[in-house]
Design an enzyme around this catalytic site. Structure first.
Site, PDB file in Angstrom:
ATOM      1  N   GLU A 274       0.832  -1.206   0.000  1.00  0.00           N
ATOM      2  CA  GLU A 274       0.000   0.000   0.000  1.00  0.00           C
ATOM      3  C   GLU A 274       0.873   1.266   0.000  1.00  0.00           C
ATOM      4  OE1 GLU A 274      -3.474   1.943   2.918  1.00  0.00           O
ATOM      5  OE2 GLU A 274      -2.209   0.303   3.649  1.00  0.00           O
TER       6      GLU A 274
ATOM      7  N   LYS B 292      -9.298   2.940  -2.220  1.00  0.00           N
ATOM      8  CA  LYS B 292      -9.609   2.422  -0.882  1.00  0.00           C
ATOM      9  C   LYS B 292     -10.987   2.906  -0.441  1.00  0.00           C
ATOM     10  CE  LYS B 292      -7.171   1.810   3.533  1.00  0.00           C
ATOM     11  NZ  LYS B 292      -5.904   2.169   4.242  1.00  0.00           N
TER      12      LYS B 292
ATOM     13  N   CYS C 156      -5.720  -2.855   2.372  1.00  0.00           N
ATOM     14  CA  CYS C 156      -5.511  -2.847   3.829  1.00  0.00           C
ATOM     15  C   CYS C 156      -6.830  -2.931   4.597  1.00  0.00           C
ATOM     16  CB  CYS C 156      -4.698  -1.619   4.231  1.00  0.00           C
ATOM     17  SG  CYS C 156      -3.948  -1.751   5.883  1.00  0.00           S
TER      18      CYS C 156
ATOM     19  N   LEU D 122      25.442   6.550  29.593  1.00  0.00           N
ATOM     20  CA  LEU D 122      25.365   5.209  30.189  1.00  0.00           C
ATOM     21  C   LEU D 122      25.537   5.351  31.689  1.00  0.00           C
ATOM     22  CD1 LEU D 122      25.102   2.229  29.277  1.00  0.00           C
ATOM     23  CD2 LEU D 122      27.581   2.089  29.371  1.00  0.00           C
TER      24      LEU D 122
ATOM     25  N   VAL E 261      19.528  -0.008  34.227  1.00  0.00           N
ATOM     26  CA  VAL E 261      19.004  -0.976  33.272  1.00  0.00           C
ATOM     27  C   VAL E 261      18.512  -0.308  31.989  1.00  0.00           C
ATOM     28  CG1 VAL E 261      16.660  -1.007  34.225  1.00  0.00           C
ATOM     29  CG2 VAL E 261      17.566  -3.049  33.120  1.00  0.00           C
ATOM     30  N   ASP E 262      17.937   0.888  32.096  1.00  0.00           N
ATOM     31  CA  ASP E 262      17.379   1.531  30.906  1.00  0.00           C
ATOM     32  C   ASP E 262      18.459   1.912  29.901  1.00  0.00           C
ATOM     33  OD1 ASP E 262      14.741   1.382  31.872  1.00  0.00           O
ATOM     34  OD2 ASP E 262      14.997   3.230  33.020  1.00  0.00           O
TER      35      ASP E 262
ATOM     36  N   LYS F  60       5.484  17.446  29.082  1.00  0.00           N
ATOM     37  CA  LYS F  60       6.789  16.826  28.853  1.00  0.00           C
ATOM     38  C   LYS F  60       6.726  15.882  27.648  1.00  0.00           C
ATOM     39  CE  LYS F  60       8.639  16.865  33.586  1.00  0.00           C
ATOM     40  NZ  LYS F  60       9.237  16.038  34.665  1.00  0.00           N
TER      41      LYS F  60
END
EC number: 6.3.5.1
Length: 552
Positions: free
Chosen positions: A45, A113, A149, A291, A295-296, A521
């Site tokens: 598409e 469509k 679609c 870094l 963990v993220d 934010k």
């Protein structure tokens, strides 16, 4: 009488606005189909324009350029198989999402469509006009219907095409990923096949476009809903599918059947492909990120390495006096495991200068959140300076839990051009880290093995902006927070629903308050790959100024 019809299904990755590049991909697919003896080469598409175009498609010059490219393709692909390609069609005053069949140097058929999706990430009612329902077109030995679609997600269009003589349904798609969507697609297409008793080929595009990831996974079904061909996910692929005339009608011959990965793998692949394509399609080659030893940032570093290769990823530790020795050790270990460059840029001197500069104004006020945010904003400043100097895109690393409740500093750790984990709750981040440590695939450009040290996964999350800080000092424990957010955000549940599910009402109300006041934010946050049906941006559009609260 011809009893065989070969379709080349080209599951390819277009780029929005790159009309020449998309046309080149179409020509290459057509040539491959020609060499394989195809009767028809099928593309997804809106392929010539890329998908989704959003308001770009409302620019007349863009639509004209797309139309000219399609006409040029028709001329260039005259001697060989037919070519099916999606694109915009201007029929003043209307604009259609259309599918063009090119044959012998001209446009043989155009399908417009009918059902225009207008939910989640889709705004097609805003962009396109609905057409009348259309019948099939003449493909020589058979008649083919091409519902576009959304047209195949409802009974009407496919039924009208088959009642008008369609013996085969070819469905071109631009169907974006969300977790476990494949079963939803497959079940809907099985319903169309069972209702109409004709085979169906479902062709989806692949690739990243802004926040949306198109995951491919194209397939072919025979009558009764039997799977004949299953193409792979998250990669470009071309399949030759033979349809054969039998006493019972046309049927696809069996072909390769890729195996569907589990949801953790598809999420991870979507994040990798999303970043890889965002970089390639915007022209960036390298990334950097802060870094932290958490963990993220560790999983974002792994995603970046798998997407771009370790030589194109740079990690920067920006320690303060609150950065623990454990975080320094863990960050170094993560960078070493991935094989990426690791730099250290202490923020102490800059923080001292800012503190001294503001001291006359802040005299008499206690230290608190302002001072914590200054640290984060200094890190954002130093990272953005490096991004500007070295031409590296800065990745931001806030998970969906933090994005939801605003547990991030605007113009600080929210700084960056792309956020690979924007739509992944914190609790799921831990599962994905473990999955990546235990699995490696050919599409990953990073090393195999434990690339996220277990110590990072095991330790309590902390922003380390004050002494002995833990995320749980400011937020409910993540399993509780994420459970409430999944109800409020993904399920649009009420406060009463959350309480009935066992959550404390005061905690729910606090989470609801943080969710609503953080909209400004999110409005300014970096894009990231959509993994769920309720990703922040196009899926969930709330006002920034909002005084309503659920007091039920």
């Amino acid at each position: 009488m011809t009893t065989r019809f070969r379709v080349t299904m080209a599951q390819l990755n277009p780029t929005v606005g790159d009309i020449d590049g998309n046309a080149a991909k179409a020509r290459a697919a057509w040539a491959e189909g020609r060499d394989a003896g195809a009767d028809l080469v099928m593309l997804p598409e809106m392929f010539i324009a890329g998908y989704q175009t959003q308001d770009l498609v409302q620019k007349p010059a863009f639509v004209t350029a797309c139309q000219q490219a399609i006409e040029a393709l028709a001329a260039e692909c005259a001697d060989g198989p037919m070519l099916g390609i999606g694109g915009p069609l201007a029929e003043t005053p209307k604009l259609h999402n259309a599918y063009f069949i090119l044959k012998e140097g001209g446009i043989h058929n155009i399908t417009r469509k009918y059902f225009l999706p207008n939910f989640n990430v889709f705004d097609e009612v805003r962009l396109f006009s609905r057409s009348d329902m259309q019948g099939p077109w003449d493909a020589g030995p058979l008649r083919i219907g091409t519902p576009i679609c959304e047209d195949a997600w409802y009974e009407d269009v496919c039924e009208a095409m088959v009642e008008s003589g369609a013996e085969l349904l070819l469905v071109p798609n631009g169907s974006p990923y969300f977790r476990e969507k494949f079963d939803v697609r497959l079940n809907n297409m099985v319903a169309r096949v069972v209702e109409n008793e004709v085979p169906l080929a479902y062709l989806n595009m692949v690739g990243g476009q802004d926040d949306q990831i198109f995951d491919g996974g194209s397939f072919v079904l025979n009558t009764g809903g039997h799977l004949a061909v299953q193409m792979p996910w998250f990669e470009e692929a071309v399949s030759q599918v033979d349809f054969v005339k039998t006493e019972a009608g046309w049927a696809a011959e069996d072909g390769p059947k890729a195996i569907l990965p589990d949801a953790l793998e598809t999420d991870y692949n979507a994040m990798v492909l999303g970043l890889r394509d965002y970089m390639a399609k915007t022209g960036f080659k390298k990334v950097l990120l802060g870094l932290s030893g958490g963990v993220d940032s560790a999983i974002v570093a792994a995603i970046a390495t798998d997407a771009l290769g370790p030589e194109n990823v740079r990690c920067v530790m920006l320690p303060s006096e609150y950065t623990s020795e454990g975080s320094l050790t863990d960050a170094r270990a993560a960078a070493a495991a991935l094989g990426v460059r690791y730099d250290t840029v202490p923020i102490g001197d800059v923080r001292g200068a800012v503190t001294q500069t503001l001291a006359p104004l802040f005299e008499g006020y206690e230290d608190g959140l302002t001072e914590e945010n200054i640290q984060s904003r200094i890190r954002g400043l130093l990272l953005m300076a490096q991004s500007n100097k070295f031409g590296e895109m800065l990745l931001t690393t806030g998970n969906k839990s933090e994005v939801a409740v605003g547990y991030a500093t605007i113009y600080g750790d929210m700084s960056g051009g792309y956020n690979p984990i924007k739509d992944m709750y914190k609790t799921r981040v831990f599962y994905v880290c473990q999955w990546r440590n235990e699995n490696h695939r050919d599409w990953m450009m990073g090393p195999a093995g434990e690339v996220i040290p277990q110590a990072i996964i095991d330790k309590p999350p902390s922003a380390e902006l004050r002494e002995d800080q833990k995320d749980s000092d400011s937020l409910p424990d993540y399993p509780i927070l994420d459970g409430i957010l999944e109800m409020l955000v993904d399920g649009e549940a009420s406060v009463a629903d959350c309480v009935a599910a066992g959550y404390d009402r005061d905690v729910v109300k606090r989470v609801e308050h943080l969710l609503y006041i953080s909209e400004y934010k999110r409005f300014q946050s970096a894009p990231g790959p959509r993994l769920s049906r309720s990703a922040f941006w196009l899926d969930r559009r709330y006002p920034i100024v909002n005084r309503w609260r659920d007091n039920g």
